[in-house]
Scaffold this motif. Structure first.
Motif, PDB file in Angstrom:
ATOM      1  N   MET A   1      -1.965   9.088  -3.915  1.00  0.00           N
ATOM      2  CA  MET A   1      -2.934   7.800  -4.438  1.00  0.00           C
ATOM      3  C   MET A   1      -3.420   8.130  -5.803  1.00  0.00           C
ATOM      4  SD  MET A   1      -6.095   8.660  -1.276  1.00  0.00           S
ATOM      5  CE  MET A   1      -5.854  10.174  -1.270  1.00  0.00           C
TER       6      MET A   1
ATOM      7  N   ALA B   1       5.568   3.476  -6.815  1.00  0.00           N
ATOM      8  CA  ALA B   1       4.504   1.542  -7.560  1.00  0.00           C
ATOM      9  C   ALA B   1       4.880   1.072  -9.071  1.00  0.00           C
ATOM     10  CB  ALA B   1       3.594   2.967  -8.121  1.00  0.00           C
TER      11      ALA B   1
ATOM     12  N   GLY C   1       0.114   6.419  -7.336  1.00  0.00           N
ATOM     13  CA  GLY C   1       0.381   5.316  -6.807  1.00  0.00           C
ATOM     14  C   GLY C   1       0.022   4.546  -7.835  1.00  0.00           C
ATOM     15  N   ASN C   2      -0.932   4.753  -8.661  1.00  0.00           N
ATOM     16  CA  ASN C   2      -2.697   3.842  -8.883  1.00  0.00           C
ATOM     17  C   ASN C   2      -1.789   3.887 -10.893  1.00  0.00           C
ATOM     18  OD1 ASN C   2      -4.989   4.707  -6.639  1.00  0.00           O
ATOM     19  ND2 ASN C   2      -3.986   2.822  -7.697  1.00  0.00           N
TER      20      ASN C   2
ATOM     21  N   ALA D   1       6.262   8.094  -6.213  1.00  0.00           N
ATOM     22  CA  ALA D   1       5.684   7.522  -5.503  1.00  0.00           C
ATOM     23  C   ALA D   1       4.899   6.875  -7.280  1.00  0.00           C
ATOM     24  CB  ALA D   1       4.082   8.329  -5.368  1.00  0.00           C
TER      25      ALA D   1
ATOM     26  N   GLY E   1      -8.043   0.718  -5.673  1.00  0.00           N
ATOM     27  CA  GLY E   1      -8.155   1.415  -4.767  1.00  0.00           C
ATOM     28  C   GLY E   1      -8.833   1.546  -3.713  1.00  0.00           C
TER      29      GLY E   1
ATOM     30  N   SER F   1       0.833  -1.230  -0.059  1.00  0.00           N
ATOM     31  CA  SER F   1      -0.159  -0.437   0.350  1.00  0.00           C
ATOM     32  C   SER F   1       0.882   1.335  -0.356  1.00  0.00           C
ATOM     33  CB  SER F   1      -1.173   0.108   1.278  1.00  0.00           C
ATOM     34  OG  SER F   1      -2.114  -1.094   1.179  1.00  0.00           O
ATOM     35  N   ILE F   2       0.294   1.974  -0.713  1.00  0.00           N
ATOM     36  CA  ILE F   2       1.631   3.647  -0.902  1.00  0.00           C
ATOM     37  C   ILE F   2       0.152   4.687  -0.627  1.00  0.00           C
ATOM     38  CG2 ILE F   2       2.344   5.450  -2.296  1.00  0.00           C
ATOM     39  CD1 ILE F   2       3.105   3.028  -4.535  1.00  0.00           C
ATOM     40  N   PHE F   3       0.651   5.323   0.706  1.00  0.00           N
ATOM     41  CA  PHE F   3       0.044   6.369   1.751  1.00  0.00           C
ATOM     42  C   PHE F   3       0.768   7.609   1.050  1.00  0.00           C
ATOM     43  CE2 PHE F   3      -0.867   2.985   4.058  1.00  0.00           C
ATOM     44  CZ  PHE F   3      -2.040   2.375   3.751  1.00  0.00           C
TER      45      PHE F   3
ATOM     46  N   THR G   1      -4.329   2.176  -3.078  1.00  0.00           N
ATOM     47  CA  THR G   1      -4.509   3.557  -2.490  1.00  0.00           C
ATOM     48  C   THR G   1      -5.537   3.570  -1.624  1.00  0.00           C
ATOM     49  OG1 THR G   1      -4.560   3.891  -4.708  1.00  0.00           O
ATOM     50  CG2 THR G   1      -2.144   3.818  -4.220  1.00  0.00           C
TER      51      THR G   1
ATOM     52  N   THR H   1      -2.628  10.171   6.490  1.00  0.00           N
ATOM     53  CA  THR H   1      -2.015   9.746   6.394  1.00  0.00           C
ATOM     54  C   THR H   1      -1.198   9.464   7.706  1.00  0.00           C
ATOM     55  OG1 THR H   1      -1.231  10.746   4.286  1.00  0.00           O
ATOM     56  CG2 THR H   1       0.727   9.441   5.155  1.00  0.00           C
TER      57      THR H   1
END
Length: 244
Positions: free
Chosen positions: A108, A89, A111-112, A85, A124, A68-70, A101, A171
């Motif tokens: 977010m 990813a 990252g996606n 980011a 997501g 997961s990326i925040f 994310t 976050t």
């Protein structure tokens, strides 16, 4: 044309115009009503909460390993953190992992976007908010939640680690949720990587001195986090944990 901000997502339901509510489902759950209001409403909310877990588990059960990326929803595409980011990813996908994310804009979206561009699975996990953000266009598998606690459970359950970019209260909430669960041995240890020494230094210094010196945490609890500055460093830490 109706924009995302003119819409209100309430789980699977989309509301526009006069149908938009003035409060969120979380607010209504937590507010205090009359003396006997809870008898008539709260037991029924349990079914809605149950449905969120069932839908989340069903959607993500076959996802496979993921990170997961925040980070901040306010970061724009031309910000260095956005590109950082995005690169992280891409590297996660190249390692054979999916990327999760919060599904919104900013970090977010980055990252996606990186995950999708690398040909990986881009997930997501959205949340109902008063000022709707909407699911970004790079999400392949999206799940909308009414309740923060149901959404947070999905992040922890289906993530092999957290990459935490500079961000705000949301976050911090996800960061400390993971740290608390690991500290109390509610979950197995996994990598929690903070990206941006300049941004996180004040927090790390405070935890290492005021909090640890005051015996509010153990000095070794600070070691639950790793601080890096580049996508390459972040991915190196992930490879150290995964052996890939």
């Amino acid at each position: 044309m109706t924009s995302q901000r003119d819409e209100h997502r309430k789980g699977p339901v989309t509301l526009r115009g006069s149908q938009r509510p003035t409060t969120t489902t979380d607010q209504r759950l937590l507010e205090k009503g009359g003396a006997a209001d809870w008898v008539h409403s709260d037991p029924w909310r349990v079914l809605r909460i149950q449905s969120e877990f069932v839908e989340g588990f069903g959607a993500l059960a076959e996802l496979g390993p993921a990170f997961s990326i925040f980070g901040s929803a306010r970061v724009r595409e031309d910000h260095p953190d956005y590109e950082c980011a995005r690169e992280i990813a891409r590297g996660i996908v190249e390692m054979g992992y999916a990327v999760i994310t919060g599904g919104g804009p900013g970090i977010m979206e980055a990252g996606n976007r990186g995950a999708k561009e690398a040909g990986g699975v881009s997930v997501g996990l959205g949340i109902e908010l008063p000022h709707e953000q909407g699911m970004n266009q790079y999400v392949d598998l999206g799940v909308d939640f009414r309740y923060f606690f149901a959404r947070k459970t999905m992040f922890v359950k289906y993530s092999s680690g957290f990459i935490v970019m500079p961000g705000g209260f949301g976050t911090f909430d996800e960061l400390f949720e993971a740290l608390c669960l690991m500290q109390t041995h509610k979950i197995d240890m996994f990598p929690v990587i903070l990206v941006g020494t300049a941004y996180w230094k004040g927090l790390i210094d405070w935890l290492s001195t005021a909090v640890a010196d005051g015996r509010m945490i153990s000095p070794t609890d600070v070691d639950l986090m790793r601080v890096v500055d580049t996508p390459e460093e972040a991915l190196a830490v992930l490879r150290e944990f995964t052996g890939r």
